[in-house]
Motif scaffolding. Sequence first.
Motif: not given
Length: 404
Positions: A343, A346, A350, A369, A372-373, A376-377
Amino acid sequence: MKRYDALYQLYDEFDAETLRAYQELADVFPALGTRVALEQWKDVRDELDERKAAIREAFPVGETFADVAAHASREGAFTALDLLGKYDCAVNVLVLDVDETLRSAGRTDNEIPRETLSLLTKLHDGGIPIVICTGQTLENVKGFITQGLGNELVHSGRFSIVYEAGNGVFTPGHGPDTKRLLYDDLDADVRGTFDEIRGRVLPEAPERVNRGCHLQGNEFTVTLKPNFQTGSERAVEVIDEALVYLLDLLGDVLDGATAEETRAYYARTDPEIRGVLERGPGVPDAEVPEDVEERLERLEVGYYEGDAAELGSYELDKVAGVEAALDVLGIDDPFSLVMGDSKSDLRVMEWVAEEEAGIAAAPNHASEVVLDHVLETDELVFERDGAASMLRMVYALDRLAGLE
């Protein structure tokens, strides 16, 4: 489409897999001091040069294509070309987590693989600065990084270490900016909270936490680590207990706060902490006063199952450290490859996405998480101990970006 057509031709007509194997032998296993080894290494170099020459003769940009094929797989090369089409730029700085990213605890030696070290050196020598971004102490990471990459690279002026997840930045060769202690800029009351907790955390701990944990030698962050193998059943048990104890100690140290309030606050803000409390002593039904909540909003309690219970500052994270490192390195317009699994990584991912300042990659065992990021990118997910595949892709991206 011409570049795509040319890449299809390259990987259809030439044995790039064997070419990469020769290149890796030449890079990772340089000539040793015996006649047999020298002769074998020369044979490898001759075969490598011959295969590259055939590619050079087949394409107008043959030198670049030979270099791409010698380093990147078909998938990696096309991924690089896709990223070039999407972002219209190459990576100009690497931001890399270490544990479970560059190296994995699943390895018997727990070292960064030689292939990864070789590619890092090659990318750095090609002009790409490296920022190591880790939760570890400076002295610890300096030791194994210098051993792996060499003293010359570390002191090149294009290398930086963000340590303790953003509490400090070490960039050799930059005079008074060589070491920046970011925690010095925090308010005195915040620093005082950390000082008091550090002094009390083990002496006042329950016996099982006192015997089963040690305090990591951080300059600022308070981190309890297990005295058992990371991830083992005993490590999970003692870190769960240490987390609850750390929450309670924080409630005792903060004026006007209670243990019930700190438990309730962090259970509300962190699902993993809530899970630990639900499996253990329970989640208190407590209202958190506004003044207490304002102070807790500045303090991060981190839970890493079977690995650590930690108190840090929300004002000092890896993003703050990376920004400071880029400032010292003089990188005003970064486009970074950020690689990490947790995290804390992350947040950097982000940040670069929001700033349009890079791309993110993660191992397939990263936190949910994080995955997932990444998915999604740009879907840059690699196998355990497979960080080299991402570095190879960056190498291809850098070469392809240089074409007209």
